[in-house]
Design an enzyme around this catalytic site. Structure first.
Site, PDB file in Angstrom:
ATOM      1  N   HIS A  17       0.817  -1.225   0.000  1.00  0.00           N
ATOM      2  CA  HIS A  17       0.000   0.000   0.000  1.00  0.00           C
ATOM      3  C   HIS A  17       0.848   1.272   0.000  1.00  0.00           C
ATOM      4  O   HIS A  17       0.504   2.243  -0.676  1.00  0.00           O
ATOM      5  CB  HIS A  17      -0.940   0.000   1.223  1.00  0.00           C
ATOM      6  CG  HIS A  17      -2.060  -0.980   1.089  1.00  0.00           C
ATOM      7  ND1 HIS A  17      -2.339  -1.951   2.021  1.00  0.00           N
ATOM      8  CD2 HIS A  17      -2.988  -1.136   0.114  1.00  0.00           C
ATOM      9  CE1 HIS A  17      -3.378  -2.667   1.627  1.00  0.00           C
ATOM     10  NE2 HIS A  17      -3.786  -2.196   0.470  1.00  0.00           N
TER      11      HIS A  17
ATOM     12  N   ASP B  59     -10.429  -2.741   1.215  1.00  0.00           N
ATOM     13  CA  ASP B  59      -9.907  -3.028   2.559  1.00  0.00           C
ATOM     14  C   ASP B  59      -9.518  -1.754   3.307  1.00  0.00           C
ATOM     15  O   ASP B  59      -9.371  -1.777   4.525  1.00  0.00           O
ATOM     16  CB  ASP B  59      -8.697  -3.965   2.449  1.00  0.00           C
ATOM     17  CG  ASP B  59      -7.678  -3.437   1.445  1.00  0.00           C
ATOM     18  OD1 ASP B  59      -6.952  -2.488   1.773  1.00  0.00           O
ATOM     19  OD2 ASP B  59      -7.630  -3.963   0.311  1.00  0.00           O
TER      20      ASP B  59
ATOM     21  N   ASP C  77     -15.416   1.048  -4.914  1.00  0.00           N
ATOM     22  CA  ASP C  77     -15.267  -0.415  -4.915  1.00  0.00           C
ATOM     23  C   ASP C  77     -16.592  -1.052  -5.329  1.00  0.00           C
ATOM     24  O   ASP C  77     -17.667  -0.609  -4.923  1.00  0.00           O
ATOM     25  CB  ASP C  77     -14.831  -0.938  -3.538  1.00  0.00           C
ATOM     26  CG  ASP C  77     -14.225  -2.331  -3.633  1.00  0.00           C
ATOM     27  OD1 ASP C  77     -13.005  -2.477  -3.404  1.00  0.00           O
ATOM     28  OD2 ASP C  77     -14.964  -3.296  -3.962  1.00  0.00           O
TER      29      ASP C  77
ATOM     30  N   ASP D 126     -18.779  -0.073 -10.236  1.00  0.00           N
ATOM     31  CA  ASP D 126     -17.650  -0.454 -11.080  1.00  0.00           C
ATOM     32  C   ASP D 126     -16.764   0.776 -11.339  1.00  0.00           C
ATOM     33  O   ASP D 126     -17.268   1.857 -11.654  1.00  0.00           O
ATOM     34  CB  ASP D 126     -18.201  -1.015 -12.400  1.00  0.00           C
ATOM     35  CG  ASP D 126     -17.099  -1.247 -13.406  1.00  0.00           C
ATOM     36  OD1 ASP D 126     -16.243  -2.123 -13.156  1.00  0.00           O
ATOM     37  OD2 ASP D 126     -17.054  -0.532 -14.426  1.00  0.00           O
ATOM     38  N   GLY D 127     -15.461   0.569 -11.244  1.00  0.00           N
ATOM     39  CA  GLY D 127     -14.514   1.675 -11.381  1.00  0.00           C
ATOM     40  C   GLY D 127     -14.554   2.334 -12.747  1.00  0.00           C
ATOM     41  O   GLY D 127     -14.393   3.553 -12.865  1.00  0.00           O
TER      42      GLY D 127
ATOM     43  N   ASP E 193      -6.318  -0.007  -7.147  1.00  0.00           N
ATOM     44  CA  ASP E 193      -5.956  -1.104  -6.235  1.00  0.00           C
ATOM     45  C   ASP E 193      -6.918  -2.259  -6.497  1.00  0.00           C
ATOM     46  O   ASP E 193      -7.864  -2.486  -5.743  1.00  0.00           O
ATOM     47  CB  ASP E 193      -6.068  -0.599  -4.789  1.00  0.00           C
ATOM     48  CG  ASP E 193      -5.591  -1.634  -3.786  1.00  0.00           C
ATOM     49  OD1 ASP E 193      -5.030  -2.663  -4.196  1.00  0.00           O
ATOM     50  OD2 ASP E 193      -5.798  -1.412  -2.582  1.00  0.00           O
ATOM     51  N   SER E 194      -6.674  -2.969  -7.576  1.00  0.00           N
ATOM     52  CA  SER E 194      -7.645  -3.965  -8.051  1.00  0.00           C
ATOM     53  C   SER E 194      -7.237  -5.383  -7.681  1.00  0.00           C
ATOM     54  O   SER E 194      -6.099  -5.646  -7.309  1.00  0.00           O
ATOM     55  CB  SER E 194      -7.730  -3.880  -9.575  1.00  0.00           C
ATOM     56  OG  SER E 194      -6.487  -4.264 -10.114  1.00  0.00           O
ATOM     57  N   THR E 195      -8.200  -6.286  -7.827  1.00  0.00           N
ATOM     58  CA  THR E 195      -7.894  -7.714  -7.764  1.00  0.00           C
ATOM     59  C   THR E 195      -7.308  -8.148  -9.118  1.00  0.00           C
ATOM     60  O   THR E 195      -7.231  -7.351 -10.052  1.00  0.00           O
ATOM     61  CB  THR E 195      -9.193  -8.507  -7.497  1.00  0.00           C
ATOM     62  OG1 THR E 195     -10.222  -7.965  -8.312  1.00  0.00           O
ATOM     63  CG2 THR E 195      -9.639  -8.397  -6.067  1.00  0.00           C
TER      64      THR E 195
HETATM   65  N1  SAM Z   1      -4.005  -5.407  -4.758  1.00  0.00           N
HETATM   66  C1  SAM Z   1      -4.685  -6.359  -3.995  1.00  0.00           C
HETATM   67  C2  SAM Z   1      -4.361  -7.714  -4.585  1.00  0.00           C
HETATM   68  O1  SAM Z   1      -4.099  -7.779  -5.790  1.00  0.00           O
HETATM   69  O2  SAM Z   1      -4.282  -8.684  -3.907  1.00  0.00           O
HETATM   70  C3  SAM Z   1      -6.129  -6.056  -4.075  1.00  0.00           C
HETATM   71  C4  SAM Z   1      -6.678  -5.420  -2.894  1.00  0.00           C
HETATM   72  S1  SAM Z   1      -8.312  -4.745  -2.938  1.00  0.00           S
HETATM   73  C5  SAM Z   1      -9.090  -5.807  -1.763  1.00  0.00           C
HETATM   74  C6  SAM Z   1      -9.104  -5.142  -4.475  1.00  0.00           C
HETATM   75  C7  SAM Z   1     -10.492  -4.572  -4.561  1.00  0.00           C
HETATM   76  O3  SAM Z   1     -10.851  -4.328  -5.911  1.00  0.00           O
HETATM   77  C8  SAM Z   1     -11.593  -5.479  -4.008  1.00  0.00           C
HETATM   78  O4  SAM Z   1     -12.163  -4.898  -2.875  1.00  0.00           O
HETATM   79  C9  SAM Z   1     -12.613  -5.606  -5.149  1.00  0.00           C
HETATM   80  O5  SAM Z   1     -13.929  -5.609  -4.719  1.00  0.00           O
HETATM   81  C10 SAM Z   1     -12.258  -4.375  -5.959  1.00  0.00           C
HETATM   82  N2  SAM Z   1     -12.710  -4.429  -7.370  1.00  0.00           N
HETATM   83  C11 SAM Z   1     -12.593  -5.476  -8.218  1.00  0.00           C
HETATM   84  N3  SAM Z   1     -13.121  -5.148  -9.411  1.00  0.00           N
HETATM   85  C12 SAM Z   1     -13.580  -3.881  -9.318  1.00  0.00           C
HETATM   86  C13 SAM Z   1     -14.236  -3.002 -10.219  1.00  0.00           C
HETATM   87  N4  SAM Z   1     -14.516  -3.384 -11.467  1.00  0.00           N
HETATM   88  N5  SAM Z   1     -14.523  -1.756  -9.797  1.00  0.00           N
HETATM   89  C14 SAM Z   1     -14.245  -1.366  -8.524  1.00  0.00           C
HETATM   90  N6  SAM Z   1     -13.639  -2.169  -7.625  1.00  0.00           N
HETATM   91  C15 SAM Z   1     -13.308  -3.403  -8.011  1.00  0.00           C
END
Ligand code: SAM
Length: 269
Positions: free
Chosen positions: A59, A83, A102, A133-134, A150-152
């Site tokens: 972070h 988070d 998020d 959605d972002g 900060d995406s998954t």
């Molecule tokens: N960087 C960390 C990892 O890769 O392990 C990710 C941490 S953070 C918890 C990721 C966040 O992105 C999640 O809370 C998820 O809900 C969010 N997320 C996923 N797709 C998204 C989207 N299309 N728009 C907004 N948020 C999104």
């Protein structure tokens, strides 16, 4: 003895777990664990998102590198990051407004209740939360000084944050962007896709951090836009004493890429 396993491509990581604190199924499957040696751990759709032990290595680099590469970031958007760790770091700066976007309310609610790594960020009066959605958010939003993504991993709901249209929209909405760009070692396809699709930010660079609980520990980020590293020491005074990982030396060193990675980057940019 209970172990949590995350499998990558032909290898993986095992973490000893004391107990599962919560599990919820909604937009994504969200799990929170108490681990034996790494503090609490957030897992989404089977993938480790953070542990308390090493989340600052991620972070702080995701946030302070772009924030201190901008002269005066006052308006900031964090896309993803439910988070609250990235938001916590953003609020260390002299910002007037921070919007967290998020797609999954569960991540925010469960993190607030069980993880608490936001350190009160969600209650800060400068913060607004948007559950959506972002990419959809970027279509109609105001202009920000810095956008932090900060995406998954780019599968499922986060797909939209990795395509060309996302970066075309983002380019119109900020001076500086930073995003996590996966493991350049074991997730090469994701990494290349992000480098190519972020082309609307004509000027962009890759930087690195070591995050032991992410696949193979070597983690990459992209910074794009009108960033400048000239006054890092002076700007660092704004947040000095609040970081456990970031400092200007680490900032500059993070941009030193090994030969194999330089070649990867040059092939995509
Ligand atoms: N960087 C960390 C990892 O890769 O392990 C990710 C941490 S953070 C918890 C990721 C966040 O992105 C999640 O809370 C998820 O809900 C969010 N997320 C996923 N797709 C998204 C989207 N299309 N728009 C907004 N948020 C999104």
């Amino acid at each position: 003895m209970v172990w949590f396993f995350e499998y990558y491509d032909g290898c993986g990581l095992a973490i000893k777990v004391k107990k599962k604190l919560y599990e919820a199924e909604g937009v994504q499957k969200v799990e929170i664990y108490e681990t034996e040696s790494m503090g609490k751990m957030l897992v989404i759709d089977g993938k480790i998102q953070l542990t308390e032990l090493d989340e600052p290595f991620y972070h702080e680099m995701l946030v302070h590198v772009p924030m201190l590469s901008h002269e005066n970031p006052r308006k900031v958007a964090v896309i993803g990051g439910g988070d609250g760790g990235a938001l916590r770091e953003v609020l260390k700066h002299n910002v007037e407004r921070a919007v967290l976007v998020d797609i999954d309310r569960n991540v925010i609610d469960l993190s607030r209740k069980f993880l608490k790594i936001d350190h009160g960020a969600f209650e800060d009066e400068r913060v607004e939360i948007a559950i959506m959605d972002g990419k959809e958010f970027l279509r109609d939003c105001e202009i920000f000084d810095v956008i932090i993504v900060d995406s998954t991993d780019p599968v499922g709901v986060s797909d939209t944050l990795f395509d060309r249209e996302f970066f075309e929209l983002a380019r119109q909405k900020c001076d500086v962007i930073s995003l996590q760009s996966q493991s350049p070692l074991i997730q090469k396809e994701y990494f290349r896709t992000l480098l190519v699709n972020s082309a609307p930010f004509e000027r962009r660079d890759v930087y690195l951090s070591c995050v032991p609980t992410y696949p193979l520990a070597l983690w990459s980020f992209i910074i794009g836009g009108e960033y400048d590293f000239s006054n890092l020491e002076e700007r660092f005074e704004r947040i000095k004493g609040t970081t456990v990982h970031y400092n200007p030396d680490v900032h500059r060193a993070a941009f030193a890429l090994p030969e194999w990675l330089k070649k990867e980057v040059e092939a995509c940019i």
